[in-house]
Design a protein around this motif. Sequence first.
Motif, short mmCIF file in Angstrom:
data_model
loop_
_atom_site.label_atom_id
_atom_site.label_comp_id
_atom_site.label_asym_id
_atom_site.label_seq_id
_atom_site.Cartn_x
_atom_site.Cartn_y
_atom_site.Cartn_z
N UNK A 71 -7.37 -3.60 -1.73
CA UNK A 71 -6.40 -3.42 -0.65
C UNK A 71 -4.98 -3.60 -1.18
N UNK A 72 -4.79 -4.59 -2.03
CA UNK A 72 -3.47 -4.83 -2.62
C UNK A 72 -3.00 -3.66 -3.48
N UNK A 73 -3.90 -3.12 -4.28
CA UNK A 73 -3.55 -1.96 -5.11
C UNK A 73 -3.22 -0.76 -4.23
N UNK A 74 -4.02 -0.55 -3.20
CA UNK A 74 -3.76 0.56 -2.28
C UNK A 74 -2.42 0.40 -1.58
N UNK A 75 -2.09 -0.82 -1.16
CA UNK A 75 -0.80 -1.07 -0.50
C UNK A 75 0.35 -0.81 -1.46
N UNK A 76 0.17 -1.22 -2.71
CA UNK A 76 1.22 -0.98 -3.71
C UNK A 76 1.43 0.51 -3.93
N UNK A 77 0.33 1.23 -4.11
CA UNK A 77 0.44 2.68 -4.36
C UNK A 77 1.10 3.38 -3.19
N UNK A 78 0.69 3.06 -1.98
CA UNK A 78 1.27 3.71 -0.81
C UNK A 78 2.77 3.39 -0.71
N UNK A 79 3.13 2.12 -0.87
CA UNK A 79 4.54 1.77 -0.71
C UNK A 79 5.41 2.24 -1.88
N UNK A 80 4.94 2.04 -3.09
CA UNK A 80 5.77 2.36 -4.27
C UNK A 80 5.81 3.86 -4.57
#
Length: 127
Positions: A71-80
Amino acid sequence: MLKKGSKLNSILTGSCPKCQNESMYSDKNPLHLSKVLKMNENCSHCGLKYQIEPSFFYGAMYVSYGLNVAVGIAAFIVSFVFFKTTIEESFIAIVITLIVLFPFVLRLSRNLYINMFVSYDPQAGKK
């Protein structure tokens, strides 16, 4: 896809992995934070004891860790990548996402963990 008898049905609905006739949780709503981990002792249909052994769900912590990393990696990819935010803003997005999804990840990790050890039995709970 979510038909009775599939692991995915039991994992996503939080139903008994053996008979899939009732919820494992005393309160089906994961947003009631004081009751998010309160489970029934046994399934009233097939009699499956959810706490298979003492401290059984401690193993779900490892599943929860993996889910939170994903979930953290997905949130990073979406935001960054998609929203072109800075590293600091992406970090804040990760933290907010993990806090918001916390009760869902807790339940999902328990559901995944018990489904690793218990399989569906179409005859379970029939009299």
